[in-house]
Motif scaffolding. Structure first.
Motif, short mmCIF file in Angstrom:
data_model
loop_
_atom_site.label_atom_id
_atom_site.label_comp_id
_atom_site.label_asym_id
_atom_site.label_seq_id
_atom_site.Cartn_x
_atom_site.Cartn_y
_atom_site.Cartn_z
N ASP A 174 13.04 55.48 40.96
CA ASP A 174 13.78 56.21 39.28
C ASP A 174 14.16 57.57 39.35
OD1 ASP A 174 13.15 53.82 38.90
OD2 ASP A 174 11.39 54.20 37.43
N ARG A 175 13.07 58.48 39.71
CA ARG A 175 13.75 60.02 40.20
C ARG A 175 15.06 59.51 40.94
NH1 ARG A 175 9.39 62.69 41.96
NH2 ARG A 175 10.14 62.24 44.11
N LEU A 176 15.05 59.18 41.90
CA LEU A 176 15.93 58.81 43.79
C LEU A 176 17.53 58.97 42.76
CD1 LEU A 176 17.12 58.87 46.31
CD2 LEU A 176 16.05 56.09 46.55
N VAL A 177 17.52 57.95 41.28
CA VAL A 177 18.64 57.43 41.26
C VAL A 177 18.46 58.33 40.06
CG1 VAL A 177 19.64 55.63 40.11
CG2 VAL A 177 18.40 54.78 41.72
N GLN A 178 18.11 58.70 39.64
CA GLN A 178 18.72 59.93 38.38
C GLN A 178 19.21 60.93 39.16
OE1 GLN A 178 14.35 60.87 36.15
NE2 GLN A 178 14.15 58.55 35.73
N ARG A 179 18.67 61.89 40.22
CA ARG A 179 18.85 62.80 41.41
C ARG A 179 20.17 62.56 41.86
NH1 ARG A 179 18.79 67.74 41.55
NH2 ARG A 179 18.85 68.26 44.13
N THR A 180 20.37 61.19 42.12
CA THR A 180 21.92 60.85 42.86
C THR A 180 23.10 61.34 41.13
OG1 THR A 180 20.90 59.49 43.98
CG2 THR A 180 23.22 58.83 43.50
N VAL A 181 22.50 61.20 40.11
CA VAL A 181 23.04 60.56 38.96
C VAL A 181 23.61 62.34 38.70
CG1 VAL A 181 24.01 59.68 36.78
CG2 VAL A 181 23.17 58.52 38.65
N GLN A 182 22.60 62.97 38.83
CA GLN A 182 22.37 64.16 38.00
C GLN A 182 23.72 65.17 39.36
OE1 GLN A 182 18.91 66.63 38.35
NE2 GLN A 182 18.23 66.42 36.90
N LEU A 183 23.70 64.70 39.72
CA LEU A 183 24.38 65.35 41.53
C LEU A 183 25.57 65.06 40.86
CD1 LEU A 183 21.56 65.71 44.45
CD2 LEU A 183 22.36 67.43 42.75
N PHE A 184 25.87 63.70 41.18
CA PHE A 184 27.53 63.62 41.87
C PHE A 184 28.20 62.99 40.61
CE2 PHE A 184 24.94 64.25 45.99
CZ PHE A 184 25.82 65.19 46.36
N GLY A 185 27.39 62.57 39.35
CA GLY A 185 27.60 61.55 38.17
C GLY A 185 27.87 60.41 38.12
N ARG A 186 27.61 60.01 39.33
CA ARG A 186 27.44 58.20 39.63
C ARG A 186 26.61 57.61 40.89
NH1 ARG A 186 32.88 56.51 37.79
NH2 ARG A 186 32.46 54.91 39.75
N LEU A 187 27.51 56.31 41.01
CA LEU A 187 26.60 55.56 42.09
C LEU A 187 27.25 54.97 42.60
CD1 LEU A 187 24.12 55.10 44.26
CD2 LEU A 187 22.87 54.06 42.29
N ASP A 188 28.16 55.01 43.07
CA ASP A 188 29.79 53.41 43.91
C ASP A 188 29.16 52.68 44.43
OD1 ASP A 188 31.19 54.65 42.12
OD2 ASP A 188 31.36 56.21 43.30
N VAL A 189 27.73 53.23 45.82
CA VAL A 189 27.24 51.96 46.48
C VAL A 189 25.45 52.08 46.92
CG1 VAL A 189 27.49 51.92 48.86
CG2 VAL A 189 29.49 52.08 48.12
N ALA A 190 24.83 51.20 47.19
CA ALA A 190 23.51 51.68 47.05
C ALA A 190 23.00 50.48 48.32
CB ALA A 190 22.65 51.49 45.98
N VAL A 191 22.41 51.43 49.56
CA VAL A 191 22.05 50.28 50.40
C VAL A 191 20.61 50.47 50.54
CG1 VAL A 191 22.76 49.66 53.33
CG2 VAL A 191 24.04 51.21 51.69
N ASN A 192 20.55 49.38 50.48
CA ASN A 192 18.46 49.90 50.29
C ASN A 192 18.18 48.73 51.61
OD1 ASN A 192 18.81 50.54 47.50
ND2 ASN A 192 18.47 48.18 47.38
N ASN A 193 17.76 49.98 52.05
CA ASN A 193 17.81 49.21 53.57
C ASN A 193 16.33 49.53 54.62
OD1 ASN A 193 18.26 49.81 56.57
ND2 ASN A 193 17.62 51.35 57.04
N ALA A 194 15.55 51.07 53.62
CA ALA A 194 14.21 50.92 54.05
C ALA A 194 13.24 50.02 54.47
CB ALA A 194 13.56 52.21 52.88
N GLY A 195 12.55 49.44 55.69
CA GLY A 195 11.47 48.62 55.04
C GLY A 195 10.62 48.87 56.77
N ILE A 196 9.31 48.23 56.95
CA ILE A 196 9.00 48.12 58.20
C ILE A 196 7.98 46.89 58.47
CG2 ILE A 196 6.91 50.26 57.06
CD1 ILE A 196 5.29 48.29 55.88
#
Ligand SMILES: NC(=O)c1ccc[n+]([C@@H]2O[C@H](COP(=O)([O-])OP(=O)(O)OC[C@H]3O[C@@H](n4cnc5c(N)ncnc54)[C@H](O)[C@@H]3O)[C@@H](O)[C@H]2O)c1
Length: 250
Positions: free
Chosen positions: A69-91
């Motif tokens: 949640d903090r990651l997305v908030q930080r993105t929007v706080q810094l850059f005002g929006r979120l156009d593309v999200a790549v959910n790639n982390a994996g093990i």
């Protein structure tokens, strides 16, 4: 991708790092890189900046709701929006037969790969819906399409990602937001080196499984991700694009 704000998880290494750089090279305004690996994440951020985009590394464990949640908030706080999200982390999890997998083995892999993608989309989609536009690309695998021995939790997690992708796509389909997945074949990254333990014979065995006669490269997966995030694929949603050198065609 000109002017777009892009978020990539698992961006410190392999496919995620190549994807972050590919978005920068394609003209993204900013790329937010998330990973648990701070050294790799900061190094990848420098490569993104050299490729021409603003880069911000945010240390994030995708299995932790508050961190996502903090990651997305930080993105929007810094850059005002979120156009593309790549959910790639994996093990990849531990290599063992299903009957030898422990509950802890199951939980650790499902927590990162399946719950991680769920938590990321839960945080990302409301922002995209409020903008009336956005594209999500989740990293599945050919292990989300066919079975693999000695990898039951991984296979279950990647099948889960494909189901989550379809469901999310349907839920936001009238809101200007698309959700797709990429299912890579065997791609030469640190993950594969861990599986082969650096043994050339084991890697040659993997090459034999690939009809094209070689392993994929992270760039080849990144190209597919960029296409699915771009306007060129604007009628594509709920889809899993297999990028596998022919693996599942057999
Ligand atoms: N390499 C392949 O052959 C292959 C094939 C199909 C799918 N995939 C998928 O592609 C994705 C990327 O894999 P890769 O091959 O680049 O592996 P990789 O190990 O090189 O990269 C994975 C990254 O995810 C990060 N990560 C792990 N757990 C995390 C967590 N809890 N929170 C945030 N970040 C975390 C790691 O630190 C690493 O930087 C994975 O989802 C993997 O399952 C890989």
């Amino acid at each position: 991708m000109s002017g777009e704000i892009v978020l990539v998880t698992g961006a410190a290494s392999g496919i995620g790092r190549a994807t972050a750089i590919a978005f920068a090279a394609a003209g993204a305004k900013a790329v937010v890189l998330a990973d648990v690996d701070e050294t790799g994440g900061n190094e990848a951020a420098r490569q993104v900046a050299r490729a021409g985009a603003q880069a911000e590394f945010v240390r994030t464990d995708v299995s932790k709701p508050a961190e996502v949640d903090r990651l997305v908030q930080r993105t929007v706080q810094l850059f005002g929006r979120l156009d593309v999200a790549v959910n790639n982390a994996g093990i990849e999890g531990r290599s063992a037969r299903l009957v030898d997998q422990t509950e802890a083995d199951w939980d650790s892999v499902l927590d990162v790969n399946a719950k991680g993608v769920f938590l990321c989309m839960r945080a990302e989609l409301p922002q995209m819906v409020s903008q009336g536009s956005g594209a999500v690309v989740n990293m599945a695998s050919i292990a989300g399409v066919v079975g693999f021995t000695w990898a039951a939790p991984y296979v279950a997690s990647k099948h889960a990602i494909i189901g989550l992708t379809k469901t999310a796509a349907l839920e936001v389909s009238k809101k200007g937001v698309r959700v797709n997945a990429v299912a890579p074949g065997i791609v030469k990254t640190a993950m594969i080196d861990r599986v082969t333990k650096g043994d050339a014979r084991a890697e040659a065995g993997m090459v034999e499984l690939e009809p094209v006669g070689r392993l994929g490269t992270p760039d080849e997966i990144a190209n597919a991700v960029v296409w699915l995030a771009s306007d060129r694929s604007r009628f594509v949603t709920g889809e899993t694009l297999v990028v596998d050198g022919g693996y599942v065609a057999r």
